[in-house]
Write a protein that holds these residues in place. Structure first.
Motif, short mmCIF file in Angstrom:
data_model
loop_
_atom_site.label_atom_id
_atom_site.label_comp_id
_atom_site.label_asym_id
_atom_site.label_seq_id
_atom_site.Cartn_x
_atom_site.Cartn_y
_atom_site.Cartn_z
N LEU A 130 0.82 -1.20 0.00
CA LEU A 130 0.00 0.00 0.00
C LEU A 130 0.86 1.26 0.00
N TYR A 175 2.26 1.39 -3.92
CA TYR A 175 1.35 1.60 -5.04
C TYR A 175 0.45 2.82 -4.86
N THR A 176 -0.03 3.09 -3.65
CA THR A 176 -0.95 4.22 -3.46
C THR A 176 -0.31 5.56 -3.83
N PRO A 177 0.85 5.93 -3.24
CA PRO A 177 1.45 7.21 -3.65
C PRO A 177 1.97 7.19 -5.07
N SER A 178 2.39 6.00 -5.57
CA SER A 178 2.87 5.90 -6.95
C SER A 178 1.78 6.28 -7.94
N PHE A 182 -1.03 7.90 -7.26
CA PHE A 182 -1.46 9.28 -6.99
C PHE A 182 -0.49 10.28 -7.61
N TYR A 229 7.31 10.27 -1.88
CA TYR A 229 7.06 8.91 -2.38
C TYR A 229 8.37 8.14 -2.54
#
Length: 312
Positions: free
Chosen positions: A251, A254-257, A259, A282
């Motif tokens: 999480l 992948y989440t900040p990537s 975004f 990030y």
């Protein structure tokens, strides 16, 4: 990688502006950059050192942690030294070859990181859903081969990005409002037709993210289905607990990537300094936290790391 075809461009360097609008605070901004970077190197080196020293940790799971640690050390190393040169000494120049080289390694390591997370999901799937065959399916040699496949994929997928850009003419205005040569930021400096670059970058991002996330999601669907067949609640908790660290690390990556990439491509209304700060965080925060998360959640690794930490 430094020898890109640069015949279509003049030798004028690019100027990395750092974080636009926050120049007066560069000294203060450099403090968390330095701290995050140093801590990231130390904790990831501790993981590598511990696994290397302890024969009992020479297992697929810990070899994967070593691969993750290597990518976590490489990622900020391609960004932080140049960023600190900008913050401390106003050394903002970077040649086109240097810019494209930084871009290649930064994005290639990111894809390698994603490949490691996919392999970790497969490792957890085999360990939970087929534990009796774990030692025969996931050998150290097979992990090494999977690492080679991930590295080859990263190189082949990312190499076209700098190669396509090396053939582009660039405008006289070469000021990049960033601390790094991020692909989209460099594309915006070109005066030529960059439709191929934009299309390939966007397609590559979605193919890799969708493919890797689909494989990870499939692994966890099978894991959850297998866990639900277990009657004991204690067994449920113990089994799912082995996946917690991987889920947290996944999480955080992948989440900040997703975004950050979407903001850079479609977030024109968002202030440039916010975009740069998010992109830098990030690359700085997950590499620092990943080994801490695994150290906390994995008892065997935690005990061994504690032993070597106490000796320092």
């Amino acid at each position: 990688m430094a020898a890109f075809n640069l015949t279509h461009s003049d030798p004028s360097p690019f100027i990395l502006m750092g974080i636009p609008g926050l120049e007066a605070a560069y000294v203060w901004i450099s403090i968390p950059f330095s701290v995050f970077y140093i801590v990231s190197l130390l904790v990831n080196f501790l993981v590598l050192f511990t696994v290397g020293k302890e024969q009992t940790l020479h297992k697929p799971m810990y070899l994967l942690l070593c691969m993750l640690a290597l990518t976590d050390m490489a990622t900020p190393t391609f960004v932080v030294p140049k960023a600190l040169c900008i913050f401390w000494f106003s050394l903002k120049d970077i040649t086109l070859g240097g810019c494209l080289t930084q871009m290649f390694f930064l994005h290639a390591v990111s894809l390698m990181h994603s490949a490691v997370l996919v392999t970790m999901a497969f490792d957890r799937y085999v360990a939970i859903c087929d534990p009796l065959r774990y030692s025969t399916i996931l050998t150290n040699w097979r992990i090494a081969k999977l690492a080679f496949v991930g590295l080859t994929r990263a190189v082949l997928f990312i190499l076209p990005l700098p190669l396509l850009l090396s053939r582009q003419p660039f405008c006289s205005n070469r000021f990049i409002p960033h601390t790094q040569c991020e692909h989209i930021a460099v594309v915006k400096m070109s005066c030529g037709d960059v439709s191929a670059n934009r299309t390939y970058g966007l397609v590559l991002f979605f193919i890799v993210i969708v493919l890797d996330l689909t494989l990870i999601a499939l692994s966890y669907v099978l894991i959850i289905r297998s866990v639900l067949k277990i009657s004991s609640k204690e067994a449920h908790q113990k089994t799912l607990n082995t996946c917690t660290a991987h889920v947290c690390v996944m999480l955080m990556y992948y989440t900040p990537s997703i975004f950050s990439n979407l903001i850079h491509r479609f977030g024109q209304s968002i202030a440039p300094q916010i975009q740069v700060i998010l992109a830098d965080l990030y690359l700085l925060v997950p590499p620092m936290l990943n080994p801490i998360i695994y150290g906390v959640k994995t008892k065997e690794l935690r005990d061994k790391m504690g032993k070597y930490t106490c000796r320092l």
